[in-house]
Design an enzyme around this catalytic site. Structure first.
Site, PDB file in Angstrom:
ATOM      1  N   LYS A 116    -108.691  43.206   8.229  1.00 20.92           N
ATOM      2  CA  LYS A 116    -107.399  42.656   8.648  1.00 20.92           C
ATOM      3  C   LYS A 116    -106.210  43.390   8.037  1.00 20.92           C
ATOM      4  O   LYS A 116    -105.167  43.552   8.672  1.00 20.92           O
ATOM      5  CB  LYS A 116    -107.345  41.162   8.310  1.00 20.92           C
ATOM      6  CG  LYS A 116    -108.290  40.309   9.154  1.00 20.92           C
ATOM      7  CD  LYS A 116    -108.181  38.846   8.777  1.00 20.92           C
ATOM      8  CE  LYS A 116    -108.951  37.952   9.751  1.00 20.92           C
ATOM      9  NZ  LYS A 116    -110.376  38.278   9.824  1.00 20.92           N
ATOM     10  N   GLU A 200    -100.207  35.846   4.029  1.00 25.25           N
ATOM     11  CA  GLU A 200     -99.320  35.700   5.173  1.00 25.25           C
ATOM     12  C   GLU A 200     -98.434  34.489   4.974  1.00 25.25           C
ATOM     13  O   GLU A 200     -98.831  33.496   4.346  1.00 25.25           O
ATOM     14  CB  GLU A 200    -100.125  35.513   6.466  1.00 25.25           C
ATOM     15  CG  GLU A 200    -100.851  36.758   6.941  1.00 25.25           C
ATOM     16  CD  GLU A 200    -101.607  36.508   8.241  1.00 25.25           C
ATOM     17  OE1 GLU A 200    -101.662  35.335   8.686  1.00 25.25           O
ATOM     18  OE2 GLU A 200    -102.138  37.482   8.803  1.00 25.25           O
ATOM     19  N   HIS A 235    -110.195  25.851  11.836  1.00 25.25           N
ATOM     20  CA  HIS A 235    -110.072  27.225  12.351  1.00 25.25           C
ATOM     21  C   HIS A 235    -111.127  27.571  13.396  1.00 25.25           C
ATOM     22  O   HIS A 235    -111.268  28.741  13.759  1.00 25.25           O
ATOM     23  CB  HIS A 235    -110.120  28.247  11.196  1.00 25.25           C
ATOM     24  CG  HIS A 235    -109.124  27.990  10.107  1.00 25.25           C
ATOM     25  ND1 HIS A 235    -107.766  28.131  10.301  1.00 25.25           N
ATOM     26  CD2 HIS A 235    -109.282  27.561   8.826  1.00 25.25           C
ATOM     27  CE1 HIS A 235    -107.128  27.823   9.176  1.00 25.25           C
ATOM     28  NE2 HIS A 235    -108.022  27.474   8.275  1.00 25.25           N
ATOM     29  N   ARG A 297    -114.800  42.441  21.137  1.00 23.99           N
ATOM     30  CA  ARG A 297    -115.965  41.975  21.883  1.00 23.99           C
ATOM     31  C   ARG A 297    -115.501  41.042  22.986  1.00 23.99           C
ATOM     32  O   ARG A 297    -114.310  40.744  23.105  1.00 23.99           O
ATOM     33  CB  ARG A 297    -116.925  41.215  20.960  1.00 23.99           C
ATOM     34  CG  ARG A 297    -116.223  40.078  20.190  1.00 23.99           C
ATOM     35  CD  ARG A 297    -117.177  39.190  19.455  1.00 23.99           C
ATOM     36  NE  ARG A 297    -116.510  38.297  18.523  1.00 23.99           N
ATOM     37  CZ  ARG A 297    -115.894  37.169  18.842  1.00 23.99           C
ATOM     38  NH1 ARG A 297    -115.824  36.800  20.116  1.00 23.99           N
ATOM     39  NH2 ARG A 297    -115.331  36.403  17.926  1.00 23.99           N
TER      40      ARG A 297
END
Length: 637
Positions: A116, A200, A235, A297
């Site tokens: 990430k 973040e 999540h 994907r």
């Protein structure tokens, strides 16, 4: 062109890929573990190869076994599906090195988007907006703490190699940062072998918006518009829809253009998804939508994109992997209507969404516009893998129609004895905030207690159940055992008025219900599954278990076979018989104490005690076998 395809996956996605391959004239090869030897994807494939024991680490995650299976069967391509090895760059390279076609992006693209922190840096250079935060190489506690202070609380700690909701912690205050960082790193190390993190800014009104992109080997990249996956639990996506509610044309153009830039930055080929987090505190605005990550994907939720565009994304994957250009240009793609997907899981929402494994003795999912599944009735939900039963996908000319259709589809689900989240999904999709399109990623968690409150059987269903039990008992002569049972259950007196009420145990609660005229027509939306003395009635996606609570404790759970079963959980306080003893119809056998009441259980007919499992002082569960009587003459039927 690919002629034989091995699907390196299982369940519904394997079946989904096979369907398109079959339509294209491509032969299919399935792989399976011990637990999946009789699975639907194995039954549907042209060939199947066993690759190991049930744990995924010994079978579906062993790339060498999968490549060997492809070579042994003469397959010329491997499709990874999603999950398992689908985003493993080393496996993708091994497939290519073996001389096989990899149905997916280049290993370079997978690696570029796999971490990430590196992905965010790459996206910045490509002009893609990213969430404010820190993704530097200095991973010291001191530096991370200082960066969190600079960003401003609340902040989100994320594992750089994370996915699936693992390795993420929200931190609301400086005092909690160190402990949350340690916990996040520990989980990331255990899950991904990498404990590095990024920070973040926490978005206070977050919406999860993602864009489907597709590239080919000729340099073409298009988008197939956006999806909204904001309805999540821990999540994990629960409901997905396309297009995103509240997305205007200008914002759509900006976010989709950013997604195409992101794909081009890594020379992307095949199907991919660019995920964004949107600050929806002032609606969806282009300057408040930030890049999160790329999934290299096919996504679980790809059917909603297919429904609004008319595109078969698996077909596109196979054509692009064969070297063909994209079948359509950007100006040939458009949005038609609205589509919603609900993930039907074998789990119990009322018990923390614990998986519910076992055989699907009864399975009905006939109401959805589109049902993607890897199981059929009498198949088994295994404890080794994700307990998904199906994806229910519904289309509508607009969002309200699509919502109506998905609620109807979820409410029509019937599964027994495995528990499902169907009733939770139906309730969720009918929530006013969801209907308004104003949900955020925190909506389920913030309203969980209300959303998982168990449904109660309403008066109409209880009346239906009472009448349903009654209709099977047709009075005959006084000597007819069914007539005698009818008397015991419904209180008929030969020289007096009929007692018009019965006691039912509905989902563990005792209720008294008036008996109707027994003329209620059979309603397919309330069909019953009979399991001994208990019947399961389906209403709005929930399986209500109802049984008769017998006056005077007749206890004949199944009068025909002589099984005396506990009508409810309780304590045996008296046992009047012993094995081998002869008894007569109506004779007291034992007494059960439950809910501060004593219930005498009696013999349903003349016979001999063939089995006695109860003893004084014993605690028994509902439907536990207490006594079995053989009818006089040795015939218990």
């Amino acid at each position: 062109m690919i002629t034989k395809l091995l699907i390196a996956n299982r369940g519904e996605i394997a079946c989904r890929i096979m369907r398109t391959a079959r339509a294209m004239g491509i032969a299919t090869v399935a792989v399976y573990s011990d637990a999946d030897s009789k699975a639907l994807h194995v039954r549907q494939a042209d060939e199947a190869v066993h690759i190991g024991p049930s744990p995924a680490a010994d079978s579906y995650l062993v790339g060498a076994k999968i490549i060997a299976a492809a070579q042994a069967t003469g397959a010329d391509a491997i499709h990874p599906g999603y999950g398992f090895l689908s985003e493993n760059a080393d496996f993708a390279q091994a497939v290519i090195d073996a001389g096989l076609v990899w149905v997916g992006p280049k290993p370079y693209s997978i690696r570029a988007m796999g971490l990430k922190d590196a992905a965010k840096q790459l996206m910045r250079s490509a002009g893609v907006p990213v969430t404010p935060g820190y993704d530097g190489s200095d991973q010291s506690v001191e530096r991370l703490t200082a960066e969190a202070e600079a960003i401003g609380y609340p902040v989100l700690i994320k594992a750089v190699a994370g996915g699936g909701g693992k390795g993420m912690r929200k931190v609301d205050a400086p005092a909690d940062f160190a402990a949350a960082l340690e916990s996040c790193r520990r989980e990331a190390k255990a899950s991904f072998g990498n404990d590095e993190v990024l920070l973040e800014k926490w978005i206070t009104s977050p919406r999860h918006i993602e864009v489907q992109v597709f590239g080919d080997s000729h340099g073409n990249v298009v988008h197939l518009f956006e999806r909204d996956c904001s309805l999540q639990r821990r999540h994990q996506k629960v409901i997905e829809e396309a297009p995103a509610p509240g997305m205007d044309a200008e914002t759509r153009e900006a976010i989709c253009a950013a997604a195409v830039r992101a794909a081009k930055a890594v020379d992307y080929e095949g199907a991919g998804t660019i995920e964004f987090i949107a600050d929806a505190s002032e609606g969806l605005r282009a300057d408040r939508i930030f890049f999160m990550e790329m999934n290299t994907r096919l996504q679980v939720e790809h059917p909603v994109t297919e429904e609004i565009t008319g595109v078969d994304l698996v077909e596109w994957q196979l054509r692009v992997a064969s070297g063909e250009p994209l079948p359509k240009r950007q100006d040939e793609l458009s949005i038609n209507g609205h589509a919603i997907e609900a993930r039907l899981y074998a789990e119990d929402p009322a018990k923390g969404f614990l998986p519910s494994t076992g055989r699907l003795d009864h399975l009905y999912m006939g109401a959805g516009d589109r049902i993607e599944t890897g199981v059929e009735q009498r198949d088994t939900i295994s404890p080794f893998y994700d307990p998904m039963i199906a994806k229910l996908v519904c289309w509508g000319a607009d969002r309200p129609e699509a919502l109506d259709n998905i609620v109807e589809a979820c409410e029509a689900v019937e599964v027994e004895p495995v528990k499902t989240n169907a009733w939770f999904l139906a309730r969720l999709c009918d929530e006013p905030i969801v209907r308004q399109g104003a949900m955020t990623t925190g909506f389920i968690g913030e309203n969980l207690e209300r959303l998982i409150a168990l449904p109660k059987a309403d008066d109409a269903l209880l009346q239906y159940a009472a009448d349903d039990f009654a209709t099977e008992l047709v009075p005959g002569s006084i000597s007819n055992p069914l007539y005698q049972l009818h008397q015991l259950r419904f209180g008929i007196r030969l020289n007096g008025p009929e007692r018009r009420t019965v006691r039912l145990q509905a989902d563990g609660e005792l209720v008294e219900v008036a008996v109707g005229e027994h003329t209620l027509a059979f309603d397919t939306m309330r069909r019953s599954v009979i399991d001994g003395p208990t019947r399961t009635y389906f209403e709005k996606g929930y399986a209500h278990r109802i049984r008769l609570e017998r006056p005077e404790g007749t206890g004949q759970a199944s009068a025909a076979d002589g099984a005396i079963i506990a009508p409810m959980p309780g304590k045996v306080i008296a046992v009047d018989i012993s094995e081998g003893q002869t008894v007569t119809a109506g004779q007291r056998l034992l007494v059960l104490e439950a809910m501060k009441m004593e219930h005498a259980l009696t013999a349903p007919f003349d016979g001999t005690i063939a089995e006695l499992t109860a003893s004084p002082g014993q605690q028994v569960q509902v439907e536990a076998l207490l006594v079995r009587i053989e009818r006089t003459g040795g015939d218990s039927t």
